[in-house]
Design a protein around this motif. Sequence first.
Motif, PDB file in Angstrom:
ATOM      1  N   LYS A 158      28.444  33.538  34.281  1.00  0.00           N
ATOM      2  CA  LYS A 158      29.163  34.536  35.080  1.00  0.00           C
ATOM      3  C   LYS A 158      30.624  34.141  35.299  1.00  0.00           C
ATOM      4  O   LYS A 158      31.528  34.978  35.232  1.00  0.00           O
ATOM      5  CB  LYS A 158      28.464  34.722  36.433  1.00  0.00           C
ATOM      6  CG  LYS A 158      27.084  35.339  36.331  1.00  0.00           C
ATOM      7  CD  LYS A 158      26.539  35.692  37.700  1.00  0.00           C
ATOM      8  CE  LYS A 158      25.224  36.451  37.600  1.00  0.00           C
ATOM      9  NZ  LYS A 158      24.732  36.886  38.923  1.00  0.00           N
ATOM     10  N   PHE A 159      30.843  32.869  35.546  1.00  0.00           N
ATOM     11  CA  PHE A 159      32.187  32.385  35.868  1.00  0.00           C
ATOM     12  C   PHE A 159      33.131  32.554  34.675  1.00  0.00           C
ATOM     13  O   PHE A 159      34.304  32.936  34.836  1.00  0.00           O
ATOM     14  CB  PHE A 159      32.098  30.911  36.270  1.00  0.00           C
ATOM     15  CG  PHE A 159      33.401  30.288  36.669  1.00  0.00           C
ATOM     16  CD1 PHE A 159      33.901  30.435  37.955  1.00  0.00           C
ATOM     17  CD2 PHE A 159      34.135  29.543  35.761  1.00  0.00           C
ATOM     18  CE1 PHE A 159      35.104  29.861  38.329  1.00  0.00           C
ATOM     19  CE2 PHE A 159      35.333  28.956  36.119  1.00  0.00           C
ATOM     20  CZ  PHE A 159      35.825  29.117  37.409  1.00  0.00           C
ATOM     21  N   ARG A 213      35.504  35.669  33.775  1.00  0.00           N
ATOM     22  CA  ARG A 213      36.768  35.937  34.457  1.00  0.00           C
ATOM     23  C   ARG A 213      37.749  34.771  34.378  1.00  0.00           C
ATOM     24  O   ARG A 213      38.958  34.969  34.303  1.00  0.00           O
ATOM     25  CB  ARG A 213      36.501  36.283  35.925  1.00  0.00           C
ATOM     26  CG  ARG A 213      37.732  36.750  36.675  1.00  0.00           C
ATOM     27  CD  ARG A 213      37.461  36.933  38.162  1.00  0.00           C
ATOM     28  NE  ARG A 213      36.378  37.879  38.415  1.00  0.00           N
ATOM     29  CZ  ARG A 213      35.957  38.190  39.641  1.00  0.00           C
ATOM     30  NH1 ARG A 213      36.508  37.597  40.704  1.00  0.00           N
ATOM     31  NH2 ARG A 213      34.974  39.048  39.801  1.00  0.00           N
ATOM     32  N   TYR A 214      37.205  33.536  34.384  1.00  0.00           N
ATOM     33  CA  TYR A 214      38.074  32.361  34.457  1.00  0.00           C
ATOM     34  C   TYR A 214      37.927  31.493  33.208  1.00  0.00           C
ATOM     35  O   TYR A 214      36.949  31.586  32.464  1.00  0.00           O
ATOM     36  CB  TYR A 214      37.746  31.535  35.708  1.00  0.00           C
ATOM     37  CG  TYR A 214      37.987  32.285  37.003  1.00  0.00           C
ATOM     38  CD1 TYR A 214      39.267  32.419  37.522  1.00  0.00           C
ATOM     39  CD2 TYR A 214      36.922  32.851  37.702  1.00  0.00           C
ATOM     40  CE1 TYR A 214      39.488  33.106  38.706  1.00  0.00           C
ATOM     41  CE2 TYR A 214      37.128  33.537  38.886  1.00  0.00           C
ATOM     42  CZ  TYR A 214      38.418  33.669  39.384  1.00  0.00           C
ATOM     43  OH  TYR A 214      38.638  34.346  40.557  1.00  0.00           O
ATOM     44  N   ASP A 248      32.585  33.886  44.556  1.00  0.00           N
ATOM     45  CA  ASP A 248      32.931  35.300  44.379  1.00  0.00           C
ATOM     46  C   ASP A 248      32.370  35.876  43.081  1.00  0.00           C
ATOM     47  O   ASP A 248      31.991  37.051  43.029  1.00  0.00           O
ATOM     48  CB  ASP A 248      34.457  35.467  44.394  1.00  0.00           C
ATOM     49  CG  ASP A 248      35.058  35.153  45.762  1.00  0.00           C
ATOM     50  OD1 ASP A 248      34.303  35.188  46.747  1.00  0.00           O
ATOM     51  OD2 ASP A 248      36.266  34.860  45.821  1.00  0.00           O
ATOM     52  N   THR A 249      32.324  35.075  42.020  1.00  0.00           N
ATOM     53  CA  THR A 249      31.908  35.599  40.712  1.00  0.00           C
ATOM     54  C   THR A 249      30.392  35.563  40.496  1.00  0.00           C
ATOM     55  O   THR A 249      29.848  36.410  39.789  1.00  0.00           O
ATOM     56  CB  THR A 249      32.584  34.814  39.568  1.00  0.00           C
ATOM     57  OG1 THR A 249      32.312  33.418  39.736  1.00  0.00           O
ATOM     58  CG2 THR A 249      34.079  35.039  39.568  1.00  0.00           C
TER      59      THR A 249
END
Length: 697
Positions: free
Chosen positions: A251-252, A255-256, A379-380
Motif C-alpha cells: 500500500k505504501f 504513493r511513496y 495514512d496510506t
Amino acid sequence: GLIDQDCVFDEFGIPYIPSKRIKGLLKDSAIDVVKSLGVKTDILDDLFGKKGYAIAKFHISNLYIPNYDSVKAELNLIKEQKKEIAPLIHPVKIKSFFSSIRFHTAIDSITKTAKDSSLRVFRVIDKGLTFEGEIIGELSKEHIALLYLSALNIRYIGLARHNGYGKVQTHIDIDKKIDECIELLTKGEMYKEKKEDEKQDITLDGEDHIMEFDLELIDPVVMLSKREDKNTIESLDYILSTSIRGAIHKKFSKRYKDELLQKVLVSNAYPYKEKPYKPIPMFIQETKEGKIVSIFSEKDREIAIGSKPKFGFYTKSNDHVKTLNTAKVAYIHHNKYENIRTKNQYDEHDIFYYQAIKEGQSFRGYLIGDKALLEAIRDTVGTELYIGRSRSAQYGRAKVKFYDIKPITAKPPSKKRFVIYAVSPIVLYNQNGFSTLSTDVFQDYIKNVLGVPVKIENAIAITTTLERYIDVWHSRSPRLYAYDIGSSFLVSIEGDISEEAIKKLLFYGVGELTHLGYGKVDIYEDFENIRWQEKEDELKTGQNKIEHTKNMLVGLIKEDLKAYFEYKGFEDAERFQRKKDLTNSLIGRLRLLITNANSIEDINEFFKDIKGIKEDGQEDYKKHKKAYKNLEKAFKDDIKNLEEFVGIVDRLYENYEYKKLAEELGLQLKSDHKLRFDLAKRYWFNFFDTIRVKNRD
C-alpha cells in the motif's frame, strides 16, 4: 466414520463455502468466458495471479449464511449465559438443521443388484440456503466485468454434480449489465500503456519514534513455518514481521518511494488479550508434578531436574504470570493443476493441509522510524491488511489499528544479573561472515550493544534454521543458523547501562538482519522467583439479546421436539400393560389410519364411521367385532381416546426441558396445529411399532 463425504462446517456446525473453492470456480469459469469472447488470456494471470510470480489482485472471503457474525455471537452468548440450553445448540444438531443425509449405492449391470461394499453415505447442504461474501481489491473495470460474467457462468458447485447435486445461482452485485461487461472485455483497451503517478518523497527529521499497532484477524492466517511434509503446511503461532512489512509495502509504495520503507523497523506481532503477551522464555520450565520453576534459580535447581520448557506466551500481572496459547485450525485443500483444469479433475495424491492461526484473535507489534514516515504509513495503510500465505482467498485478512506515535523510552535493568531471552530468532555471524551458534559470539554482540563488559553465565537455547524467499530471484536465500524464540541467556554486567544502550538492545535488536525483525530480545530480571497463575481472563460480552438466531433456534427446538416425542412413544409403550389387546392386525389398522390422516378431523371421522357401523349392526362390525372392541378398549384409559389424538402432545410438552425457551422465541405449540399433529403422529408411530416388536418377542 459414518459419513463418507461430509460438507464444510465451522466449529458451531454452521455450513460455509471456503473462498479458495469459490476462487477456483471463478477461475475455471473465467477461462470459459475469456475463450468464448476471444479475449487475450493475459487478463487471467493479471487478475487471478500466477503461481510463483504474482498474487491475485483481489481477496475473496468465505461465503457464510446471512448475519453470520451475529449468529456466532449469539451462539456464544447462549453457551456462556444460558448453559441449561447449551445442549440444544450442539454442533451435531446445528449440522442437522442445515443439512441432510443421502445414501447411494452402485448396481451390478449383470445381477441388477447392489454391488458389495458400494453403499456410500454423504451429507448435503439443504436446498434454499443463501451464502454471501465479499470481494475486496483495487480492480479495473475490465477485471470487475470478468468476475461478474464468471460468476453468472457458474452453474454447479461441490461433488456429485452429475447426479443432480450442487446446482446454484451465483451473482456479484455491480451496477452493470451483461452487454456492458462483454463490451468492456472485447474492446481491447485494458493493456494500453498507462502513465504511473510520480511517487512522493518524505522529509525526515532523523529522530526515531515508535508506533504500536494491533492486528485483529478476520480470516485465519497462515504464517509459514518449516515444511516437514510436502503435503502439510504448518503455521507459526505469531505474525512475522516480514509478512507485515510486505503488506504495508504493497500500500505504501503506491504513493511513496520504495526506499523510504527500508528506514522503518517492523517487529513481529504477538498475541494481545487486554495486555500484550510475549514468548515464554525457555528458562521457565514445568516439572512432572506441574510445578513451575526457573532453571537459573539456585533454590529450584534440584526440583528442576527432568523439567521441560513451557511453550506459549506470557504476560505479567500483579507479580503473577499469565499464559496464553494461540488457537489454530487446520483445513484440507486440493491442488488443481493447469493442464487438467479444463477437465475439472484432481489428482488423488494432491491433497494438502493448511494449518492456520484461527480468526478472531488479536496480535500487537510496533513500527520504529521517523515520525513523518510513521504518519505516512498510518495514512496510506488504512484499516485492513492482507498477510501470510494464500491471502487472496480464505486466509490473511486482518483489521489493523495504529496507536499514537511516541518517543522511544526504556529503563535499564536495576540488577547486575538478569536474563536476556530471544523474542525473535537471533542470527549471529562469525569472523568469517558465516552464521554461527556460539555463546562467545553472542556475548560479544551484547557487549557491543550495551557498551559494558558482559559475561554469559548460563544458557538454555533451542536452535533453528532460517530461509527467506527472494522475489527477484524466485528462489530461497542461503540457509542461516539461529537461536530460536525463547532461548535464554543468564548474563552479568559490570558498570551501568545507558538509556540509549538499553533502547538499542530492546527495540532495535541484537545480531544480524534486525531490520527484518530478527534479533529482538527482552530482559527478565526476577528470574529466581517465578510466580504463576494459570487462570484465564473471563470473556466479556455486552450482548444479551437473541435476534439473528431466532429462526434457527425455533427450527432446532422443532427437531428436538420430534426426537423427544418419538422417544416418549417408545418409553410409554415399554410401560403399557395391555399389549395383548393390541394385536398386530389392529396395530396395522391404526398405523394405516395415522399414516393417511392429515388432520385431527380425519381421526374424528374415522371414529364416527366406527360408531355408525356398530349402531347399524353392519356385517363388517360383526365380522371384526373383537378387533373393534379392542380398538375402543385400547384407547379408553392409558392411551386415552383417538378423538383426543393430540392430547398427548400437550401433556408431554409440560415436561419438555426447553419449553421456556420455546415460549420466549414465540413458539406457541397449542396454536400450531400442523406441528402438534405431526408430533402426535410421531409419538403414536413409535408407540405402535414398539408394541408390535414386544408382541413378536
